[in-house]
Design a protein around this motif. Structure first.
Motif, PDB file in Angstrom:
ATOM      1  N   ALA A   1       0.253  -6.386  -4.693  1.00 11.31           N
ATOM      2  CA  ALA A   1      -0.428  -5.093  -4.767  1.00 11.31           C
ATOM      3  C   ALA A   1      -1.482  -5.076  -5.870  1.00 11.31           C
ATOM      4  CB  ALA A   1       0.588  -3.974  -4.995  1.00 11.31           C
ATOM      5  N   SER A   2      -1.260  -5.854  -6.930  1.00  3.70           N
ATOM      6  CA  SER A   2      -2.209  -5.888  -8.049  1.00  3.70           C
ATOM      7  C   SER A   2      -3.551  -6.479  -7.628  1.00  3.70           C
ATOM      8  CB  SER A   2      -1.626  -6.685  -9.215  1.00  3.70           C
ATOM      9  OG  SER A   2      -1.565  -8.076  -8.916  1.00  3.70           O
ATOM     10  N   ARG A   3      -3.587  -7.194  -6.505  1.00  6.62           N
ATOM     11  CA  ARG A   3      -4.833  -7.788  -6.010  1.00  6.62           C
ATOM     12  C   ARG A   3      -5.473  -6.936  -4.913  1.00  6.62           C
ATOM     13  NH1 ARG A   3      -1.762 -12.121  -7.433  1.00  6.62           N
ATOM     14  NH2 ARG A   3      -0.619 -12.248  -5.480  1.00  6.62           N
ATOM     15  N   ASP A   4      -4.933  -5.749  -4.663  1.00  2.04           N
ATOM     16  CA  ASP A   4      -5.492  -4.823  -3.678  1.00  2.04           C
ATOM     17  C   ASP A   4      -5.635  -5.481  -2.310  1.00  2.04           C
ATOM     18  OD1 ASP A   4      -6.456  -2.376  -2.791  1.00  2.04           O
ATOM     19  OD2 ASP A   4      -8.540  -2.903  -3.189  1.00  2.04           O
TER      20      ASP A   4
ATOM     21  N   ASN B   1       0.814  -1.214   0.000  1.00  2.00           N
ATOM     22  CA  ASN B   1       0.000   0.000   0.000  1.00  2.00           C
ATOM     23  C   ASN B   1       0.850   1.267   0.000  1.00  2.00           C
ATOM     24  OD1 ASN B   1      -2.569  -1.380   0.154  1.00  2.00           O
ATOM     25  ND2 ASN B   1      -2.002  -1.935   2.238  1.00  2.00           N
TER      26      ASN B   1
END
Length: 200
Positions: A64-67, A23
């Protein structure tokens, strides 16, 4: 610890796990290099430090691409390589799914999306954070142009904390076949430490 709306999600982590800055914005190259060197020792070869730093950066970008709310890379005890990935994500209701139920979560996480190598194993019960479903899968992933792939193991714990309208999902994935039982035990232990608390 991760803040999600009016709640805080916490979970213990293995001592050797590397928390991935999923994040955070900006250039993380310096962080990756210092983390890699600290993990391997300050007399490590530059090439080895750079290689593991690149792997850490790639893992952080992938998570991070999967939040995700939190993500950890579990390194091998000896070699500077990723052994397993630990991720926490919250699943919130929306217009398409107005109510997040355990039945829906079980159905979603039981769908492998890839070629299964063993039947999906499902367990229903209660964790300290609330009613939960655990789904264990073994699939063939990362298939190359020749049709060869890698055996991937994953265990997912989807929890419906009381007095909330969302779910918290802990996932642990790995390809180290010989460490399967050990990593499954670790995953079960982590799931027992998961907490969802009102934010202060």
């Amino acid at each position: 610890m991760a803040a999600r709306g009016d709640f805080t999600i916490t979970m213990d982590r293995p001592e050797i796990a590397i928390r991935l800055p999923v994040n955070e914005d900006g250039d993380l190259t310096g962080w990756a290099e210092s983390t890699s060197r600290a993990r391997q020792g300050f007399d490590a070869e530059e090439e080895d430090v750079a290689r593991f730093a690149a792997e850490i950066l790639a893992a952080a970008a992938d998570s991070a691409s999967r939040d995700v709310a939190m993500a950890y890379l579990l390194p091998d005890d000896v070699l500077p390589v990723e052994m397993a990935r630990i991720e926490l994500v919250d699943v919130n209701p929306d217009e398409e799914i107005p109510e997040v139920t355990l039945e829906w979560l079980e159905r979603i996480y039981s769908d492998p999306g890839l070629e299964l190598t063993a039947p999906v194993a499902v367990w229903r019960g209660v964790l300290p954070a609330g009613p939960a479903v655990r789904v264990i899968r073994q699939v063939i992933g990362d298939v190359d142009e020749f049709g060869d792939g890698k055996l991937l193991h994953s265990v997912v714990y989807a929890v419906r904390p009381p007095r909330t309208d969302f779910a918290v999902v802990l996932s642990v994935t790995w390809s180290a076949v010989l460490l399967g039982e050990e990593l499954l035990e670790l995953s079960d232990a982590l799931a027992q430490t998961l907490q969802v608390l009102p934010a202060r």
